[in-house]
Design a protein around this motif. Structure first.
Motif, PDB file in Angstrom:
ATOM      1  N   UNK A  67      79.908 -68.178  53.566  1.00  0.00           N
ATOM      2  CA  UNK A  67      81.307 -68.214  53.149  1.00  0.00           C
ATOM      3  C   UNK A  67      82.099 -67.194  53.965  1.00  0.00           C
ATOM      4  N   UNK A  68      83.305 -67.551  54.388  1.00  0.00           N
ATOM      5  CA  UNK A  68      84.121 -66.588  55.127  1.00  0.00           C
ATOM      6  C   UNK A  68      84.351 -65.283  54.357  1.00  0.00           C
ATOM      7  N   UNK A  69      84.374 -65.358  53.038  1.00  0.00           N
ATOM      8  CA  UNK A  69      84.559 -64.138  52.236  1.00  0.00           C
ATOM      9  C   UNK A  69      83.421 -63.133  52.434  1.00  0.00           C
ATOM     10  N   UNK A  70      82.236 -63.626  52.800  1.00  0.00           N
ATOM     11  CA  UNK A  70      81.088 -62.740  53.013  1.00  0.00           C
ATOM     12  C   UNK A  70      81.267 -61.856  54.243  1.00  0.00           C
ATOM     13  N   UNK A  71      82.239 -62.177  55.059  1.00  0.00           N
ATOM     14  CA  UNK A  71      82.479 -61.431  56.296  1.00  0.00           C
ATOM     15  C   UNK A  71      83.243 -60.131  56.032  1.00  0.00           C
ATOM     16  N   UNK A  72      83.991 -60.072  54.957  1.00  0.00           N
ATOM     17  CA  UNK A  72      84.896 -58.944  54.717  1.00  0.00           C
ATOM     18  C   UNK A  72      84.169 -57.601  54.714  1.00  0.00           C
ATOM     19  N   UNK A  73      83.082 -57.482  53.966  1.00  0.00           N
ATOM     20  CA  UNK A  73      82.392 -56.192  53.874  1.00  0.00           C
ATOM     21  C   UNK A  73      81.830 -55.726  55.221  1.00  0.00           C
ATOM     22  N   UNK A  74      81.039 -56.544  55.925  1.00  0.00           N
ATOM     23  CA  UNK A  74      80.542 -56.055  57.216  1.00  0.00           C
ATOM     24  C   UNK A  74      81.656 -55.868  58.254  1.00  0.00           C
ATOM     25  N   UNK A  75      82.720 -56.657  58.161  1.00  0.00           N
ATOM     26  CA  UNK A  75      83.852 -56.484  59.080  1.00  0.00           C
ATOM     27  C   UNK A  75      84.485 -55.114  58.853  1.00  0.00           C
ATOM     28  N   UNK A  76      84.695 -54.761  57.614  1.00  0.00           N
ATOM     29  CA  UNK A  76      85.275 -53.454  57.317  1.00  0.00           C
ATOM     30  C   UNK A  76      84.328 -52.333  57.749  1.00  0.00           C
ATOM     31  N   UNK A  77      83.021 -52.520  57.519  1.00  0.00           N
ATOM     32  CA  UNK A  77      82.054 -51.505  57.957  1.00  0.00           C
ATOM     33  C   UNK A  77      82.069 -51.343  59.475  1.00  0.00           C
ATOM     34  N   UNK A  78      82.248 -52.460  60.193  1.00  0.00           N
ATOM     35  CA  UNK A  78      82.336 -52.392  61.658  1.00  0.00           C
ATOM     36  C   UNK A  78      83.496 -51.478  62.062  1.00  0.00           C
ATOM     37  N   UNK A  79      84.676 -51.792  61.561  1.00  0.00           N
ATOM     38  CA  UNK A  79      85.859 -51.016  61.955  1.00  0.00           C
ATOM     39  C   UNK A  79      85.784 -49.572  61.460  1.00  0.00           C
ATOM     40  N   UNK A  80      85.292 -49.396  60.259  1.00  0.00           N
ATOM     41  CA  UNK A  80      85.176 -48.046  59.692  1.00  0.00           C
ATOM     42  C   UNK A  80      84.191 -47.192  60.502  1.00  0.00           C
ATOM     43  N   UNK A  81      83.111 -47.808  60.969  1.00  0.00           N
ATOM     44  CA  UNK A  81      82.116 -47.044  61.724  1.00  0.00           C
ATOM     45  C   UNK A  81      82.685 -46.531  63.044  1.00  0.00           C
ATOM     46  N   UNK A  82      83.616 -47.280  63.627  1.00  0.00           N
ATOM     47  CA  UNK A  82      84.249 -46.826  64.869  1.00  0.00           C
ATOM     48  C   UNK A  82      85.097 -45.580  64.605  1.00  0.00           C
ATOM     49  N   UNK A  83      85.803 -45.579  63.502  1.00  0.00           N
ATOM     50  CA  UNK A  83      86.613 -44.417  63.127  1.00  0.00           C
ATOM     51  C   UNK A  83      85.709 -43.234  62.808  1.00  0.00           C
ATOM     52  N   UNK A  84      84.704 -43.466  61.979  1.00  0.00           N
ATOM     53  CA  UNK A  84      83.817 -42.378  61.554  1.00  0.00           C
ATOM     54  C   UNK A  84      83.018 -41.792  62.714  1.00  0.00           C
TER      55      UNK A  84
END
Length: 168
Positions: A67-84
């Motif tokens: 489901x496309x909704x399943x992408x939200x969590x890992x997508x956010x983790x991807x972007x957050x990891x770049x910041x962190x």
């Protein structure tokens, strides 16, 4: 949730979920782009690709049939990891203050299937390759394109007039 701007409350009224306007979506994505683009430039300067970003993107790539909704969590983790990965408590804290609104936008984009999962994973992979190659300006440009497409498709979904990026 009120402090994170996801609910609105007024005196003697029930709290309600915020309704984003097209201008709200554009402002959230603009703020995001400013912070994330500079993070990519800094990471590219040292050619440092966070392992957490690679792992999150591998998870997204594996979700092609989910489901496309399943992408939200890992997508956010991807972007957050770049910041962190910058190692700056303040930068991470500033980004965290925006995170709930970012997830709110991502959930609407993915809930309406506005972006294919394979496209997200591919663009993330290209971002990581540009960081590794030391090309911060190209990484920042790709990020702006990546975010602009989602932003303008969400703007259209919210009833606004989408910019040309919606069709890119």
């Amino acid at each position: 949730l009120v402090r994170e701007r996801l609910l609105v409350r007024s005196a003697h009224k029930t709290a309600r979920v915020v309704r984003l306007s097209p201008d709200d979506a554009r402002d959230i994505y603009r703020t995001r782009a400013i912070i994330e683009a500079e993070a990519l430039r800094a990471l590219a300067h040292t050619r440092r690709v966070p392992d957490d970003a690679r792992a999150a993107n591998a998870e997204i790539a594996a979700l092609d049939d989910a489901s496309p909704r399943d992408v939200v969590d890992p997508d956010m983790r991807f972007h957050r990891s770049l910041i962190d990965a910058l190692g700056s408590e303040r930068t991470s804290r500033v980004y965290a203050s925006l995170a709930s609104e970012v997830v709110f936008c991502m959930s609407q984009v993915q809930g309406a299937s506005l972006l294919p999962t394979a496209l997200i994973a591919d663009e993330h992979e290209r971002l990581l390759a540009l960081i590794e190659a030391g090309d911060g300006d190209a990484a920042a440009a790709l990020l702006r394109e990546h975010l602009a497409r989602a932003r303008e498709r969400l703007v259209e979904r919210l009833g606004g007039e989408p910019g040309p990026e919606a069709r890119s």
